[in-house]
Design a protein around this motif. Structure first.
Motif, short mmCIF file in Angstrom:
data_model
loop_
_atom_site.label_atom_id
_atom_site.label_comp_id
_atom_site.label_asym_id
_atom_site.label_seq_id
_atom_site.Cartn_x
_atom_site.Cartn_y
_atom_site.Cartn_z
N ARG A 5 0.84 -1.20 0.00
CA ARG A 5 0.00 0.00 0.00
C ARG A 5 0.88 1.26 0.00
O ARG A 5 0.61 2.22 -0.73
N SER A 6 1.93 1.26 0.79
CA SER A 6 2.85 2.41 0.85
C SER A 6 3.52 2.64 -0.49
O SER A 6 3.61 3.78 -0.97
N LEU A 7 4.00 1.57 -1.10
CA LEU A 7 4.67 1.68 -2.40
C LEU A 7 3.69 2.16 -3.47
O LEU A 7 4.03 3.03 -4.27
N ALA A 8 2.49 1.59 -3.47
CA ALA A 8 1.50 1.98 -4.48
C ALA A 8 1.13 3.46 -4.35
O ALA A 8 1.01 4.17 -5.35
N ARG A 9 0.98 3.92 -3.13
CA ARG A 9 0.64 5.34 -2.94
C ARG A 9 1.78 6.25 -3.38
O ARG A 9 1.55 7.29 -3.99
N ALA A 10 3.00 5.86 -3.07
CA ALA A 10 4.15 6.66 -3.50
C ALA A 10 4.24 6.69 -5.02
O ALA A 10 4.52 7.74 -5.62
N MET A 11 4.01 5.55 -5.64
CA MET A 11 4.07 5.49 -7.11
C MET A 11 2.95 6.32 -7.74
O MET A 11 3.17 7.00 -8.74
N LEU A 12 1.77 6.24 -7.18
CA LEU A 12 0.64 6.99 -7.71
C LEU A 12 0.83 8.49 -7.55
O LEU A 12 0.48 9.28 -8.42
N SER A 13 1.43 8.89 -6.46
CA SER A 13 1.57 10.32 -6.17
C SER A 13 2.76 10.96 -6.86
O SER A 13 2.82 12.18 -6.98
N GLY A 14 3.71 10.16 -7.32
CA GLY A 14 4.94 10.70 -7.90
C GLY A 14 4.71 11.70 -9.01
O GLY A 14 5.33 12.78 -9.04
N ILE A 15 3.84 11.39 -9.94
CA ILE A 15 3.59 12.28 -11.07
C ILE A 15 3.04 13.63 -10.61
O ILE A 15 3.36 14.67 -11.17
N PHE A 16 2.24 13.61 -9.55
CA PHE A 16 1.64 14.86 -9.07
C PHE A 16 2.67 15.73 -8.34
O PHE A 16 2.66 16.94 -8.48
N VAL A 17 3.54 15.10 -7.57
CA VAL A 17 4.57 15.85 -6.85
C VAL A 17 5.53 16.50 -7.86
O VAL A 17 5.82 17.69 -7.78
N VAL A 18 5.99 15.71 -8.82
CA VAL A 18 6.96 16.23 -9.80
C VAL A 18 6.33 17.30 -10.69
O VAL A 18 6.90 18.39 -10.86
N SER A 19 5.16 17.01 -11.27
CA SER A 19 4.56 18.01 -12.15
C SER A 19 4.09 19.24 -11.37
O SER A 19 4.18 20.36 -11.89
N GLY A 20 3.65 19.05 -10.13
CA GLY A 20 3.28 20.21 -9.30
C GLY A 20 4.46 21.10 -9.03
O GLY A 20 4.37 22.33 -9.13
N ALA A 21 5.61 20.50 -8.70
CA ALA A 21 6.82 21.29 -8.44
C ALA A 21 7.29 22.01 -9.70
O ALA A 21 7.66 23.19 -9.64
N ARG A 22 7.28 21.31 -10.81
CA ARG A 22 7.71 21.94 -12.07
C ARG A 22 6.79 23.10 -12.46
O ARG A 22 7.26 24.15 -12.90
N THR A 23 5.52 22.90 -12.31
CA THR A 23 4.57 23.95 -12.68
C THR A 23 4.64 25.13 -11.73
O THR A 23 4.50 26.28 -12.16
N LEU A 24 4.87 24.86 -10.45
CA LEU A 24 5.05 25.97 -9.51
C LEU A 24 6.27 26.80 -9.88
O LEU A 24 6.26 28.03 -9.76
N ALA A 25 7.32 26.13 -10.33
CA ALA A 25 8.55 26.84 -10.70
C ALA A 25 8.37 27.65 -11.99
O ALA A 25 8.95 28.72 -12.13
N ASP A 26 7.58 27.14 -12.93
CA ASP A 26 7.39 27.83 -14.20
C ASP A 26 5.96 27.68 -14.70
O ASP A 26 5.69 26.87 -15.60
N PRO A 27 5.02 28.43 -14.14
CA PRO A 27 3.62 28.29 -14.56
C PRO A 27 3.35 28.87 -15.95
O PRO A 27 2.37 28.49 -16.60
N ASP A 28 4.22 29.76 -16.43
CA ASP A 28 3.97 30.43 -17.70
C ASP A 28 3.96 29.48 -18.89
O ASP A 28 3.33 29.77 -19.90
N GLN A 29 4.62 28.34 -18.77
CA GLN A 29 4.67 27.39 -19.88
C GLN A 29 3.29 26.80 -20.20
O GLN A 29 3.07 26.30 -21.29
#
Length: 181
Positions: A5-29
Motif C-alpha cells: 500500500r505504501s509503495l502503491a501510494r508513493a508510485m501513484l503520487s509521484g507524477i503529481f509531486v513532480v509536475s506540481g513542483a515543475r509547474t510551480l517553478a514555471d507556470p507560464d509554460q
C-alpha cells in the motif's frame, strides 16, 4: 500501512509531486494551453467566490500547489483519502486543458492526446480507489451503522431495566401494603 500500500501510494503520487513542483517553478509554460479551460471556469469562480483571483497564471499555480501538497500527503500516508480526492479534482482541468484529443486535426497529435487522456483517466480511477481505501479498517458508513445499532441495543437494555425495576417497585409496594411494618 502495508508495504504494498505504501509503495502503491508513493508510485501513484509521484507524477503529481513532480509536475506540481515543475509547474510551480514555471507556470507560464502552461498559460496558453490552460487559457481555454480557465476562461470557461472564471465566470463560475467569480460568481461563487468573488475574492479569489481568476487569472490563468494564478489558477495554474493554485492547481500545481494542490497537486504538490496533496501528492506529498498521499505519498506519506497522511490524510491519504482526502489527498486522493483533491488530486482527482485537480486532474480534471489538467486533462481537459492538456489533452483535448477531440479537437485535434492531425491524426498523430490526436492519437498522442488520446493516449494521455486515457492515461489520466486511469490515474483518476487509481485515485478514486485510493480515496475509498480504508486500509482494512471499517469505513465511516459501517462505523456509523454499528454505532447506531449499539445505541439502539443500549436503549432497549435501559428500557428493559426500567420496566423490571418498575415491576419490582410495584411488587415491593403491594407487599408493603399487605404486610405493614
Amino acid at each position: 500501512m502495508t508495504p504494498v500500500r505504501s509503495l502503491a501510494r508513493a508510485m501513484l503520487s509521484g507524477i503529481f509531486v513532480v509536475s506540481g513542483a515543475r509547474t510551480l517553478a514555471d507556470p507560464d509554460q502552461l498559460v496558453a494551453v490552460a487559457k481555454p479551460v480557465t476562461d470557461r471556469v472564471t465566470p463560475l469562480l467569480e460568481k461563487t467566490a468573488p475574492r479569489i483571483p481568476t487569472d490563468t497564471r494564478t489558477l495554474i499555480r493554485a492547481n500545481a500547489a494542490v497537486q504538490f501538497g496533496a501528492g506529498l500527503m498521499l505519498a506519506t500516508g497522511r490524510f491519504s483519502r482526502p489527498a486522493a480526492l483533491l488530486l482527482a479534482g485537480t486532474l480534471v482541468p489538467v486533462t481537459l486543458a492538456g489533452h483535448p484529443f477531440w479537437s485535434q486535426d492531425d491524426p498523430d497529435s490526436r492519437r498522442g492526446d488520446q493516449v494521455h487522456f486515457l492515461k489520466n483517466l486511469g490515474l483518476f480511477g487509481g485515485l478514486l480507489l485510493a480515496a475509498a481505501d480504508t486500509e482494512g479498517k471499517p469505513g465511516l458508513r459501517w462505523r456509523a451503522g454499528h454505532r447506531i445499532g449499539h445505541s439502539r441495543r443500549s436503549v432497549r437494555r435501559a428500557v428493559r431495566t426500567a420496566r423490571r425495576e418498575a415491576r419490582l417497585a410495584v411488587l415491593s409496594a403491594s407487599t408493603a401494603r399487605r404486610f405493614p411494618g
